[in-house]
Design an enzyme around this catalytic site. Structure first.
Site, PDB file in Angstrom:
ATOM      1  N   TYR A 155     -33.747  23.031  -9.036  1.00  0.00           N
ATOM      2  CA  TYR A 155     -34.754  22.888 -10.081  1.00  0.00           C
ATOM      3  C   TYR A 155     -35.964  22.083  -9.598  1.00  0.00           C
ATOM      4  O   TYR A 155     -37.076  22.257 -10.090  1.00  0.00           O
ATOM      5  CB  TYR A 155     -34.124  22.247 -11.319  1.00  0.00           C
ATOM      6  CG  TYR A 155     -34.800  22.609 -12.620  1.00  0.00           C
ATOM      7  CD1 TYR A 155     -35.183  23.924 -12.888  1.00  0.00           C
ATOM      8  CD2 TYR A 155     -35.035  21.644 -13.584  1.00  0.00           C
ATOM      9  CE1 TYR A 155     -35.784  24.263 -14.081  1.00  0.00           C
ATOM     10  CE2 TYR A 155     -35.634  21.972 -14.792  1.00  0.00           C
ATOM     11  CZ  TYR A 155     -36.004  23.281 -15.035  1.00  0.00           C
ATOM     12  OH  TYR A 155     -36.606  23.609 -16.226  1.00  0.00           O
ATOM     13  N   LYS A 162     -40.177  18.496 -16.347  1.00  0.00           N
ATOM     14  CA  LYS A 162     -39.432  18.329 -17.599  1.00  0.00           C
ATOM     15  C   LYS A 162     -39.247  16.847 -17.930  1.00  0.00           C
ATOM     16  O   LYS A 162     -39.257  16.461 -19.102  1.00  0.00           O
ATOM     17  CB  LYS A 162     -38.074  19.025 -17.499  1.00  0.00           C
ATOM     18  CG  LYS A 162     -38.156  20.536 -17.517  1.00  0.00           C
ATOM     19  CD  LYS A 162     -38.703  21.071 -18.838  1.00  0.00           C
ATOM     20  CE  LYS A 162     -38.624  22.585 -18.906  1.00  0.00           C
ATOM     21  NZ  LYS A 162     -39.187  23.113 -20.170  1.00  0.00           N
TER      22      LYS A 162
END
Length: 256
Positions: A155, A162
């Site tokens: 990720y 995020k």
């Protein structure tokens, strides 16, 4: 009666009927909301076709959250369909392949990282600022995140983006609280969306969730996440803001 009866809701970032935003729009309509959705660029044509699959086809407006003119014109664009806003759904994130390396996090170029942070995190504040004039009676802003408290395989810089989104949501909640506007996030487990296809090793996350989530996890079912978003859009949480609600089968609470 639905929990969103009479509510006017903007759902951003609706592209495919597999997207979380689409599921939110559908469940919101089922609960009585009047919905407008947004997208931009080449995806706009797809969105205009996809909304015909909702219980009630709804207006589609063009909105690029990185375009100052689009943001400045948002009240006017929404004003063609709604006389105000009660809720906003931030379902927007983007990171090009250089931010999802799956190998060497340290090689991510700043230009690509900056774009990911602007689109995925800063845009929550930009969108809230643009919608604020239409939320004179208060309301609810809900965004979507993927647990940024830990480092995930592959990720990479999207995880950092995020984390930024989660921080932005808290500061935005602080500043909009006096206006009666709540700002919360829903942290969903891995779901098979268009965005997920761009994540190397996504299957690894899927298999881990199935094994460790005490309630189990269906990566093809956006309904639980959509229901949580709709609940936060409603008046059922009048004193909740700056919160992150996990809809992940309980995975986040488990150790080994």
């Amino acid at each position: 009666m639905g929990i969103l009866d009479g509510k006017r809701i903007l759902v951003t970032g609706v592209t495919m009927d597999s997207s979380i935003g689409f599921a939110v729009a559908r469940v919101a309509q089922q609960h009585g909301a009047t919905v407008v959705v947004s997208n931009f660029g080449r995806a706009l044509g797809i969105t205009r076709r996809i909304v015909n699959r909702l219980p009630e086809p709804c207006p589609v407006i063009e909105l690029d959250v990185t375009d100052a003119d689009h943001l400045a014109g948002l009240p006017a664009a929404l004003g063609e369909h709604l006389d105000g806003l009660d809720g906003v759904v931030h379902s927007i994130a983007y990171g090009n392949p250089e931010t999802l390396l799956g190998q060497d996090f340290l090689t991510g170029p700043w230009e690509d990282v900056a774009q990911a942070v602007q689109v995925s995190a800063y845009s929550l504040a930009s969108l809230a600022k643009a919608c604020r004039p239409m939320m004179s009676g208060g309301g609810s802003i809900v965004g979507l995140t993927f647990d940024a408290t830990v480092a995930w395989p592959a990720y990479d810089w999207m995880g950092v983006a995020k984390a930024g989104l989660e921080s932005v949501s808290r500061y935005t909640a602080r500043d909009l609280g006096p206006d009666g506007i709540r700002v919360n996030l829903v942290s969903a487990g891995p779901l098979k969306t268009l965005a997920a296809k761009a994540i190397p090793g996504f299957e690894q996350l899927e298999s881990a969730w199935g094994e460790r989530a005490p309630l189990g996890w269906d990566e093809t079912d956006q309904e639980p996440t959509a229901r949580a978003v709709v609940a936060l859009l409603s008046d059922l949480f009048p004193a909740t803001t700056g919160e992150i609600v996990h809809v992940d089968g309980g995975f986040h609470a488990m150790g080994l």
